[in-house]
Write an enzyme that holds these catalytic residues in place. Sequence first.
Site, PDB file in Angstrom:
ATOM      1  N   GLU A 184      -4.598  -5.488  19.546  1.00  0.00           N
ATOM      2  CA  GLU A 184      -3.944  -5.617  18.213  1.00  0.00           C
ATOM      3  C   GLU A 184      -2.710  -4.746  17.863  1.00  0.00           C
ATOM      4  O   GLU A 184      -2.929  -3.075  18.013  1.00  0.00           O
ATOM      5  CB  GLU A 184      -4.757  -5.489  17.039  1.00  0.00           C
ATOM      6  N   ARG A 193     -14.296  -6.823  15.610  1.00  0.00           N
ATOM      7  CA  ARG A 193     -13.514  -5.040  15.724  1.00  0.00           C
ATOM      8  C   ARG A 193     -13.688  -4.450  15.755  1.00  0.00           C
ATOM      9  O   ARG A 193     -14.273  -4.063  15.276  1.00  0.00           O
ATOM     10  CB  ARG A 193     -11.908  -5.716  14.514  1.00  0.00           C
ATOM     11  N   HIS A 215      -2.994  -0.020  16.825  1.00  0.00           N
ATOM     12  CA  HIS A 215      -2.057   0.580  15.619  1.00  0.00           C
ATOM     13  C   HIS A 215      -1.018   1.189  15.573  1.00  0.00           C
ATOM     14  O   HIS A 215      -0.883   2.729  15.461  1.00  0.00           O
ATOM     15  CB  HIS A 215      -3.093   1.479  14.245  1.00  0.00           C
ATOM     16  N   ARG A 253       0.143 -11.587  12.708  1.00  0.00           N
ATOM     17  CA  ARG A 253      -0.478 -10.936  12.019  1.00  0.00           C
ATOM     18  C   ARG A 253      -0.066 -11.165  10.611  1.00  0.00           C
ATOM     19  O   ARG A 253      -0.471 -10.432   9.605  1.00  0.00           O
ATOM     20  CB  ARG A 253      -1.324  -9.775  12.433  1.00  0.00           C
ATOM     21  N   GLU A 284      -8.646 -11.999   9.258  1.00  0.00           N
ATOM     22  CA  GLU A 284      -9.334 -10.635   8.844  1.00  0.00           C
ATOM     23  C   GLU A 284      -9.743 -10.473   7.211  1.00  0.00           C
ATOM     24  O   GLU A 284      -8.965 -11.233   6.760  1.00  0.00           O
ATOM     25  CB  GLU A 284      -8.470  -9.481   8.909  1.00  0.00           C
ATOM     26  N   ASP A 292      -7.894  -2.839  17.803  1.00  0.00           N
ATOM     27  CA  ASP A 292      -6.546  -2.689  16.978  1.00  0.00           C
ATOM     28  C   ASP A 292      -5.947  -1.075  17.409  1.00  0.00           C
ATOM     29  O   ASP A 292      -6.730  -0.252  17.731  1.00  0.00           O
ATOM     30  CB  ASP A 292      -7.313  -2.257  15.336  1.00  0.00           C
ATOM     31  N   GLU A 307       1.015  -7.603  10.849  1.00  0.00           N
ATOM     32  CA  GLU A 307       0.856  -6.604   9.768  1.00  0.00           C
ATOM     33  C   GLU A 307       1.630  -6.073   8.721  1.00  0.00           C
ATOM     34  O   GLU A 307       1.746  -6.071   7.670  1.00  0.00           O
ATOM     35  CB  GLU A 307      -0.352  -6.541   9.779  1.00  0.00           C
ATOM     36  N   ASN A 316       0.896  -0.882  -0.130  1.00  0.00           N
ATOM     37  CA  ASN A 316      -0.565   0.166  -0.183  1.00  0.00           C
ATOM     38  C   ASN A 316       1.100   1.791   0.028  1.00  0.00           C
ATOM     39  O   ASN A 316       1.752   1.574   0.896  1.00  0.00           O
ATOM     40  CB  ASN A 316      -1.197   0.144   1.244  1.00  0.00           C
ATOM     41  N   TRP A 340       2.309   5.523  14.005  1.00  0.00           N
ATOM     42  CA  TRP A 340       0.610   4.888  13.713  1.00  0.00           C
ATOM     43  C   TRP A 340       0.590   3.822  13.389  1.00  0.00           C
ATOM     44  O   TRP A 340       1.569   2.902  12.621  1.00  0.00           O
ATOM     45  CB  TRP A 340       0.079   6.157  13.244  1.00  0.00           C
ATOM     46  N   TYR A 382      -7.252   7.526  10.970  1.00  0.00           N
ATOM     47  CA  TYR A 382      -7.407   6.780  10.541  1.00  0.00           C
ATOM     48  C   TYR A 382      -7.962   5.465  11.368  1.00  0.00           C
ATOM     49  O   TYR A 382      -7.137   5.759  12.272  1.00  0.00           O
ATOM     50  CB  TYR A 382      -6.166   5.896   9.861  1.00  0.00           C
TER      51      TYR A 382
HETATM   52  C1  CS2 Z   1      -5.230  -2.202   9.953  1.00  0.00           C
HETATM   53  C2  CS2 Z   1      -4.732  -2.352   7.900  1.00  0.00           C
HETATM   54  O1  CS2 Z   1      -6.252  -4.189   8.692  1.00  0.00           O
HETATM   55  C3  CS2 Z   1      -5.555  -3.909   9.866  1.00  0.00           C
HETATM   56  O2  CS2 Z   1      -5.469  -4.426  10.793  1.00  0.00           O
HETATM   57  O3  CS2 Z   1      -4.085  -1.880  10.895  1.00  0.00           O
HETATM   58  O4  CS2 Z   1      -5.987  -1.788   7.654  1.00  0.00           O
HETATM   59  C4  CS2 Z   1      -3.294  -1.739   7.967  1.00  0.00           C
HETATM   60  O5  CS2 Z   1      -3.338   0.115   8.271  1.00  0.00           O
HETATM   61  C5  CS2 Z   1      -3.135  -1.791   6.141  1.00  0.00           C
HETATM   62  O6  CS2 Z   1      -3.392  -2.401   5.348  1.00  0.00           O
HETATM   63  C6  CS2 Z   1      -1.758  -0.559   5.910  1.00  0.00           C
HETATM   64  O7  CS2 Z   1      -2.233  -0.883   4.390  1.00  0.00           O
HETATM   65 MG    MG Z   2      -3.976  -3.751  12.201  1.00  0.00          MG
END
Ligand code: CS2
Ligand code: MG
Length: 403
Positions: free
Chosen positions: A237, A147, A213, A284, A340, A211, A263, A37, A403, A159
């Site tokens: 998360e 979630r 983040h 994850r 997810e 999450d 992630e 992304n 973040w 976000y």
């Molecule tokens: C997020 C994602 O899915 C999640 O848990 O943290 O939306 C993440 O921010 C995006 O994949 C970033 O590209």
């Molecule tokens: Mg996430």
Amino acid sequence: MKIKDIKVIVCSPGRNFVTVKIITDEGLHGVGDGTVNGRELAVASYLEDHVAPCLIGMDPMRTEDIWQYLYKGAYWRRGPITMAAIGAIDMALWDIKAKAANMPLYQLLGGRSRDKVMVYKHVGGLDISEVAEGVIALREQGLDAIRAQVAIPGLPPIYGTGASTDQDALINKRVAPHEEVWATHKYLPLVPKLFEKVRDAVGWDVHLLHDVHHRLTPIEAARLGKDLEPFRLFWLEDPIPAELQEGFRIIRQHTTQPIAVGEVFNSIYDTHTLITEQLIDYARVTSVHAGGVTGLKKIFDLAAIYHVRSACHGPQDVSPIAMGCNIHVDVAIPNFGIQEFSGYTEAMHDVFKCAWSYDRGYLQPGEQAGHGVDIDEALAAKHPYQQAYLPIARLQDGSMTSW
Ligand code: CS2
Ligand code: MG
């Protein structure tokens, strides 16, 4: 069988996706996802300029050897761009192998270990009651895991807190990333209140997730974990930025709240301290960012030994191809935890034809030979790449923050 041609397709049916297509001299082809992304063109160039020319003429059945060739052979190991490129090639090769065997991919990974794949979806809202209503609505749609995120009073919508959908925030057509503001002291007391209300609304027979983040420090995350214990969350998360694996020791010392991380990880070396010291409960990682089916299996096999379960990252920026590969792995491995699933738009499903299916909180890989996802190249060409970035975050005094 030999690799005859490799195409790299970048398309944007609502958001950008990087797809690799490997064509063999025997007419079989396979596809893989290489989407990172906001950095899509870097992977496309890596594949087109540095990977494709080297693989022509190779035997596509040698999935492990080609993985090692790209991993060890480049000298520059790991990193999101390299591993997504390896991931894309690896998915396409497994697709070809499973098509050649005339079997769905999961059969080559050991066959089914379960009947269906549990997913979680996201709910967000401007205030706690809106989130509670959203959780009730998803429960009615069959979800057993949800979630929940909420906007923070006193801060502009940001976000992942639920005020805007992740998709809206991600598809940001401006050249520079959108800037957001973060304040931990406003967030920390809010989250326990959110889950108190959500538990009141939906009871205890549902898995609730949250999450963070990567926005906290280890001791702040430890405090949040303790405060959330009464509400028995399935997981917390990404409580802290994940590159400091030792940071999770501090969280673990203070709370029994299960933790999910991974992630942004792209190799087993990002996770091995977390796994072997049992500092997390869910890994994850996802097929595209962790080096394909081969990379994912290496991580989950290590995790299984340490009672860590899988939880493949599955937002929309993981393409339907990687989602398909995740589902085949999910159904086969012994230590599956959860998947997810954000779902995709109709335009995305038009470009990517999927044999996998979703129904009332559960996914199925489908029985088609291969991983079951293909790309409609003509349609993909009608959706050219669009520059788009994830937002960045600053504290209220203007300094950059995680973040
Ligand atoms: C997020 C994602 O899915 C999640 O848990 O943290 O939306 C993440 O921010 C995006 O994949 C970033 O590209
Ligand atoms: Mg996430």
